[in-house]
Design a protein around this motif. Structure first.
Motif, PDB file in Angstrom:
ATOM      1  N   CYS A 129       0.820  -1.215   0.000  1.00 43.48           N
ATOM      2  CA  CYS A 129       0.000   0.000   0.000  1.00 43.48           C
ATOM      3  C   CYS A 129       0.855   1.267   0.000  1.00 43.48           C
ATOM      4  CB  CYS A 129      -0.926   0.013   1.215  1.00 43.48           C
ATOM      5  SG  CYS A 129      -1.981   1.492   1.272  1.00 43.48           S
ATOM      6  N   PRO A 130       0.684   2.145  -0.978  1.00 40.00           N
ATOM      7  CA  PRO A 130       1.488   3.367  -1.057  1.00 40.00           C
ATOM      8  C   PRO A 130       1.152   4.396   0.023  1.00 40.00           C
ATOM      9  CG  PRO A 130       0.491   2.811  -3.201  1.00 40.00           C
ATOM     10  CD  PRO A 130      -0.211   2.001  -2.153  1.00 40.00           C
ATOM     11  N   PHE A 131       0.093   4.157   0.782  1.00 40.41           N
ATOM     12  CA  PHE A 131      -0.387   5.169   1.722  1.00 40.41           C
ATOM     13  C   PHE A 131      -0.447   4.678   3.166  1.00 40.41           C
ATOM     14  CE2 PHE A 131      -2.333   5.477  -2.453  1.00 40.41           C
ATOM     15  CZ  PHE A 131      -1.897   6.724  -2.860  1.00 40.41           C
ATOM     16  N   ASP A 132       0.092   3.503   3.448  1.00 37.08           N
ATOM     17  CA  ASP A 132      -0.018   2.913   4.787  1.00 37.08           C
ATOM     18  C   ASP A 132      -1.472   2.882   5.235  1.00 37.08           C
ATOM     19  OD1 ASP A 132       2.678   2.358   5.100  1.00 37.08           O
ATOM     20  OD2 ASP A 132       3.130   4.296   6.004  1.00 37.08           O
ATOM     21  N   ALA A 133      -2.345   2.534   4.295  1.00 38.65           N
ATOM     22  CA  ALA A 133      -3.781   2.509   4.590  1.00 38.65           C
ATOM     23  C   ALA A 133      -4.261   1.126   4.995  1.00 38.65           C
ATOM     24  CB  ALA A 133      -4.572   2.995   3.369  1.00 38.65           C
ATOM     25  N   ILE A 134      -3.357   0.174   5.115  1.00 36.56           N
ATOM     26  CA  ILE A 134      -3.706  -1.176   5.563  1.00 36.56           C
ATOM     27  C   ILE A 134      -2.933  -1.459   6.841  1.00 36.56           C
ATOM     28  CG2 ILE A 134      -3.773  -3.629   4.991  1.00 36.56           C
ATOM     29  CD1 ILE A 134      -3.782  -2.869   2.055  1.00 36.56           C
ATOM     30  N   VAL A 135      -3.627  -1.920   7.858  1.00 37.41           N
ATOM     31  CA  VAL A 135      -2.982  -2.173   9.144  1.00 37.41           C
ATOM     32  C   VAL A 135      -3.262  -3.609   9.588  1.00 37.41           C
ATOM     33  CG1 VAL A 135      -3.066   0.221   9.888  1.00 37.41           C
ATOM     34  CG2 VAL A 135      -4.998  -1.272  10.379  1.00 37.41           C
ATOM     35  N   TYR A 156      -8.211   6.558   4.009  1.00 38.67           N
ATOM     36  CA  TYR A 156      -6.937   6.832   3.348  1.00 38.67           C
ATOM     37  C   TYR A 156      -6.735   5.997   2.087  1.00 38.67           C
ATOM     38  CZ  TYR A 156      -6.007   9.009   7.850  1.00 38.67           C
ATOM     39  OH  TYR A 156      -6.089   9.785   8.973  1.00 38.67           O
ATOM     40  N   CYS A 157      -7.657   5.089   1.787  1.00 42.23           N
ATOM     41  CA  CYS A 157      -7.540   4.250   0.590  1.00 42.23           C
ATOM     42  C   CYS A 157      -7.947   5.067  -0.631  1.00 42.23           C
ATOM     43  CB  CYS A 157      -8.427   3.018   0.726  1.00 42.23           C
ATOM     44  SG  CYS A 157      -8.461   1.974  -0.759  1.00 42.23           S
ATOM     45  N   THR A 158      -7.119   5.079  -1.665  1.00 42.98           N
ATOM     46  CA  THR A 158      -7.420   5.828  -2.886  1.00 42.98           C
ATOM     47  C   THR A 158      -8.006   4.942  -3.985  1.00 42.98           C
ATOM     48  OG1 THR A 158      -5.260   5.470  -3.939  1.00 42.98           O
ATOM     49  CG2 THR A 158      -5.450   7.329  -2.384  1.00 42.98           C
ATOM     50  N   GLY A 159      -8.097   3.635  -3.699  1.00 43.75           N
ATOM     51  CA  GLY A 159      -8.609   2.727  -4.717  1.00 43.75           C
ATOM     52  C   GLY A 159      -7.605   2.420  -5.804  1.00 43.75           C
ATOM     53  N   CYS A 160      -6.316   2.487  -5.501  1.00 46.79           N
ATOM     54  CA  CYS A 160      -5.280   2.282  -6.519  1.00 46.79           C
ATOM     55  C   CYS A 160      -5.214   0.837  -7.016  1.00 46.79           C
ATOM     56  CB  CYS A 160      -3.915   2.709  -5.980  1.00 46.79           C
ATOM     57  SG  CYS A 160      -3.219   1.612  -4.714  1.00 46.79           S
ATOM     58  N   GLU A 161      -5.734  -0.091  -6.221  1.00 45.69           N
ATOM     59  CA  GLU A 161      -5.820  -1.517  -6.574  1.00 45.69           C
ATOM     60  C   GLU A 161      -4.479  -2.243  -6.551  1.00 45.69           C
ATOM     61  OE1 GLU A 161      -8.089  -2.341 -10.076  1.00 45.69           O
ATOM     62  OE2 GLU A 161      -9.765  -1.057  -9.498  1.00 45.69           O
ATOM     63  N   ARG A 162      -3.434  -1.618  -6.053  1.00 47.86           N
ATOM     64  CA  ARG A 162      -2.136  -2.304  -6.002  1.00 47.86           C
ATOM     65  C   ARG A 162      -2.189  -3.529  -5.080  1.00 47.86           C
ATOM     66  NH1 ARG A 162       2.528   0.492  -8.012  1.00 47.86           N
ATOM     67  NH2 ARG A 162       1.997   2.548  -8.840  1.00 47.86           N
ATOM     68  N   VAL A 187     -11.328  -7.182  -2.187  1.00 53.98           N
ATOM     69  CA  VAL A 187     -12.245  -6.761  -3.252  1.00 53.98           C
ATOM     70  C   VAL A 187     -12.348  -5.243  -3.218  1.00 53.98           C
ATOM     71  CG1 VAL A 187     -13.590  -8.892  -3.212  1.00 53.98           C
ATOM     72  CG2 VAL A 187     -14.267  -6.982  -1.738  1.00 53.98           C
ATOM     73  N   MET A 188     -12.780  -4.665  -4.339  1.00 54.37           N
ATOM     74  CA  MET A 188     -12.954  -3.225  -4.415  1.00 54.37           C
ATOM     75  C   MET A 188     -14.443  -2.900  -4.304  1.00 54.37           C
ATOM     76  SD  MET A 188      -9.815  -2.418  -4.644  1.00 54.37           S
ATOM     77  CE  MET A 188     -10.071  -0.644  -4.752  1.00 54.37           C
ATOM     78  N   LYS A 189     -14.778  -1.993  -3.388  1.00 52.04           N
ATOM     79  CA  LYS A 189     -16.164  -1.610  -3.163  1.00 52.04           C
ATOM     80  C   LYS A 189     -16.392  -0.175  -3.660  1.00 52.04           C
ATOM     81  CE  LYS A 189     -19.553  -0.725   0.501  1.00 52.04           C
ATOM     82  NZ  LYS A 189     -19.778  -0.692   1.961  1.00 52.04           N
ATOM     83  N   PRO A 190     -17.259   0.026  -4.661  1.00 47.20           N
ATOM     84  CA  PRO A 190     -17.561   1.375  -5.145  1.00 47.20           C
ATOM     85  C   PRO A 190     -18.139   2.234  -4.023  1.00 47.20           C
ATOM     86  CG  PRO A 190     -18.357  -0.276  -6.695  1.00 47.20           C
ATOM     87  CD  PRO A 190     -17.964  -1.018  -5.446  1.00 47.20           C
ATOM     88  N   VAL A 191     -17.667   3.477  -3.932  1.00 42.56           N
ATOM     89  CA  VAL A 191     -18.114   4.344  -2.839  1.00 42.56           C
ATOM     90  C   VAL A 191     -18.597   5.714  -3.323  1.00 42.56           C
ATOM     91  CG1 VAL A 191     -16.651   3.256  -1.102  1.00 42.56           C
ATOM     92  CG2 VAL A 191     -15.735   5.145  -2.468  1.00 42.56           C
ATOM     93  N   SER A 192     -18.576   5.952  -4.636  1.00 42.15           N
ATOM     94  CA  SER A 192     -18.951   7.280  -5.122  1.00 42.15           C
ATOM     95  C   SER A 192     -20.232   7.270  -5.962  1.00 42.15           C
ATOM     96  CB  SER A 192     -17.804   7.875  -5.954  1.00 42.15           C
ATOM     97  OG  SER A 192     -17.594   7.115  -7.139  1.00 42.15           O
ATOM     98  N   GLY A 193     -20.982   6.181  -5.879  1.00 41.11           N
ATOM     99  CA  GLY A 193     -22.214   6.110  -6.658  1.00 41.11           C
ATOM    100  C   GLY A 193     -21.916   6.155  -8.145  1.00 41.11           C
ATOM    101  N   THR A 194     -22.555   7.078  -8.860  1.00 37.86           N
ATOM    102  CA  THR A 194     -22.321   7.197 -10.302  1.00 37.86           C
ATOM    103  C   THR A 194     -21.259   8.242 -10.622  1.00 37.86           C
ATOM    104  OG1 THR A 194     -24.111   8.823 -10.489  1.00 37.86           O
ATOM    105  CG2 THR A 194     -24.685   6.503 -10.831  1.00 37.86           C
TER     106      THR A 194
END
Length: 211
Positions: A100-106, A119-125, A136-143
């Motif tokens: 994770c490029p942002f230390d968003a996983i602990v 802090y997750c940007t959804g980069c998918e790395r 898994v990636m969960k959509p959070v911005s609707g449309t």
């Protein structure tokens, strides 16, 4: 600064208009590298799916380069998503934490990890690196897509956390190098001492020898 289009812009000017997600979809490892390539005139301004068409338009306004449609070979503009870890499947291997490029996983080794969604940007790395496919990636911005799904404040926070992580890794590398050098010096002194003692024993007159 490099002349681009009708304007003269710097890497920092360009970088300020990129979303700082560090996803690498543009073909460069991080946002700064892409900004440097645009400033040098070696990369097109339409390679950032995260920024989408709005991002391309902003870069066009800045650089004076005509606006282009998104290069879909880099990906498509889509709603923002954040990573979610299925803790029932997570083995605690810690690969995602290191990725994770942002230390968003602990989490700790051999224990289930979790994502700090703020802090997750959804980069998918992390998605690509997980050996047990528990992310898994969960959509959070609707449309909403592109910059409609992301804000300047979020981009600034992501940039700060990314740079802080780089500084931490560099600091740890320096510490490890210093410790390794110290250990080598200690071993070298120990080896020298052993040789001195060995020579001393070899030159010592055997006890019990009559004169």
């Amino acid at each position: 600064m490099t002349a681009i289009g009708k304007n003269r812009v710097s890497t920092e000017d360009i970088l300020s208009l990129l979303p700082q997600t560090q996803c690498g979809q543009c073909g460069y490892d991080h946002c700064r590298a892409y900004a440097e390539a645009i400033a040098a005139g070696t990369a097109a301004i339409n390679r950032c799916p995260t920024g989408g068409q709005t991002g391309i338009r902003r870069l066009a306004d800045l650089t004076g380069i005509p606006e282009l449609p998104l290069d879909t070979s880099c990906g498509t503009e889509k709603p923002r998503a954040t990573a979610i870890i299925d803790e029932s499947k997570c083995t605690g291997c810690a690969i995602c934490i290191r990725t994770c490029p942002f230390d968003a996983i602990v989490g700790a080794a051999n224990m289930a990890h979790t994502v700090l969604s703020a802090y997750c940007t959804g980069c998918e790395r992390c998605l690509a690196r997980c050996p047990v496919d528990c992310i898994v990636m969960k959509p959070v911005s609707g449309t909403k897509t592109g910059w409609d799904a992301w804000s300047t404040e979020q981009a600034q926070t992501a940039k700060m956390r990314y740079e802080q992580r780089l500084e931490r890794l560099q600091r740890e590398t320096r510490q490890e190098t210093a410790q390794s050098s110290e250990a080598k010096q200690t071993q070298k002194k120990s080896d020298i001492l052993k040789k001195i003692l060995a020579r001393a024993r070899a030159n010592k007159t055997p006890s019990g020898t009559s004169s």
